[in-house]
Design an enzyme around this catalytic site. Structure first.
Site, PDB file in Angstrom:
ATOM      1  N   ARG A 134      27.634  20.512 -13.372  1.00  0.00           N
ATOM      2  CA  ARG A 134      26.399  20.323 -14.380  1.00  0.00           C
ATOM      3  C   ARG A 134      25.240  20.736 -13.502  1.00  0.00           C
ATOM      4  NH1 ARG A 134      23.175  15.812 -16.333  1.00  0.00           N
ATOM      5  NH2 ARG A 134      22.000  16.801 -18.027  1.00  0.00           N
TER       6      ARG A 134
ATOM      7  N   LYS B  47      33.648   9.469  -8.807  1.00  0.00           N
ATOM      8  CA  LYS B  47      34.034  10.605 -10.030  1.00  0.00           C
ATOM      9  C   LYS B  47      35.417  11.141  -9.858  1.00  0.00           C
ATOM     10  CE  LYS B  47      31.705  14.461 -11.650  1.00  0.00           C
ATOM     11  NZ  LYS B  47      30.283  15.448 -11.648  1.00  0.00           N
TER      12      LYS B  47
ATOM     13  N   ARG C  24      21.506   7.172 -14.193  1.00  0.00           N
ATOM     14  CA  ARG C  24      21.894   6.290 -13.104  1.00  0.00           C
ATOM     15  C   ARG C  24      21.840   4.982 -13.156  1.00  0.00           C
ATOM     16  NH1 ARG C  24      22.140  10.748 -11.478  1.00  0.00           N
ATOM     17  NH2 ARG C  24      21.651  11.909  -9.777  1.00  0.00           N
TER      18      ARG C  24
END
Length: 327
Positions: free
Chosen positions: A118, A188, A322
């Site tokens: 992204r 991730k 975040r």
């Protein structure tokens, strides 16, 4: 011959040029030329004088027959490409979209030289270690009908991971697959990249890119700007062909449902998988930030944030979530 050569080298062991030539019925000179072609594709090869050639590690290469044996839905696509090396699978499908308006296509790659995430971020794509694929999927109702699509694709990945014992899996709006590593700590595992071409008010073609980490080494982590983890590190032991088939089978089913019902039908399920639900968050905007508590998504797939001034809603655009305290 490239594929046949890699099939032999996939065991991660050294093979001499003579043995490779004998196995493939060609000369050592022909083998050397093929090895040069593999190097031009940026495929990592180790060569040691007197021992031969090998890949750095044993790998499971993607294979049409193996995927079919695991139930890959070939009939859903007009073509299924298994590329050795491409700049990015999304780029391959975007190019195909220029001459395609009705058919569905899919492209896998063993590695990407310019994998993208992204907002133009690089997606690390080492050879035959993870999964990288893109689907070209036509929609006939314009861009408004695909609102929330990246969230639905994330749900597909999340569901398959949960089914295969990755209980730490969760989702981060709008397109990340995370693994919970402890209180307010996440790594991730994967990401979704959606690109659009064609008539945004009518018939458009959507390219859905999926990157999923199967094995993240210490060396890989050194090249990343955020904490990452692979399924192997979380206990997953099935192969790449099996996982590719399971993911794409579920994706085809869910995309057809999404095409009929839109995102609202998946809202509750997505909120149950939201890693940040109920947690203090900071939403980064181009002009500043908003502090609040994550409240999941609404029926349009927009993220909801409970702030001191009331509920605020943000859409994907140039926005990043975040946890409070994260840089």
């Amino acid at each position: 011959m490239n594929q046949a050569l890699l099939d032999i080298l996939a065991d991660g062991q050294f093979h001499s040029g003579e043995d490779l030539g004998s196995a493939l019925g060609v000369s050592r000179a022909a083998i050397w030329k093929q090895l040069q072609k593999l190097e031009l594709l940026n495929i990592p090869l180790h060569s040691v004088k007197g021992r031969g050639y090998r890949l750095p590690d044993a790998v499971e290469l993607l294979n049409h027959e193996a995927m079919a044996a695991h139930g890959f839905p070939s009939d859903a696509f007009a073509s299924c490409e298994l590329a050795l090396s491409v700049d990015s699978t999304n780029s391959v499908m975007m190019q195909k979209a220029e001459s395609n308006t009705t058919d569905r296509h899919i492209c896998f790659a063993e590695m990407q030289t310019s994998g993208r995430g992204r907002r133009g971020r690089q997606w690390l794509s080492p050879f035959a270690k993870n999964l990288y694929f893109s689907v070209l999927w036509p929609f006939s109702q314009g861009i408004a009908a695909i609102q929330g699509l990246s969230l639905v694709v994330g749900l597909v990945v999340h569901k398959i991971l949960k089914q295969h014992g990755i209980q730490a899996a969760g989702l981060k709006w709008p397109n990340d697959i995370l693994a919970e590593q402890g209180d307010h700590l996440f790594a991730k595992m994967g990401g979704i990249l959606i690109e659009i071409t064609g008539d945004v008010t009518d018939n458009c073609q959507i390219v859905i890119g999926v990157g999923l980490n199967l094995d993240v080494s210490v060396q890989d982590q050194a090249h990343l700007d955020q904490q990452a983890i692979g399924l192997k590190q979380l206990g997953y032991s099935r192969g790449r062909n099996y996982l590719a088939s399971a993911l794409v089978s579920e994706l085809v089913t869910v995309l057809e449902e999404f095409n009929e019902k839109g995102f609202a039908a998946f809202q509750d399920e997505w909120n149950q998988a939201d890693c940040f639900f109920g947690k203090p968050l900071k939403v980064l905007l181009p002009s500043g930030h908003i502090d609040g508590v994550g409240c999941g998504v609404n029926s349009k797939g927009e993220y909801q944030l409970k702030t001191q001034s009331g509920m605020q809603v943000v859409n994907a655009g140039e926005v990043s979530l975040r946890l409070s305290g994260e840089a």
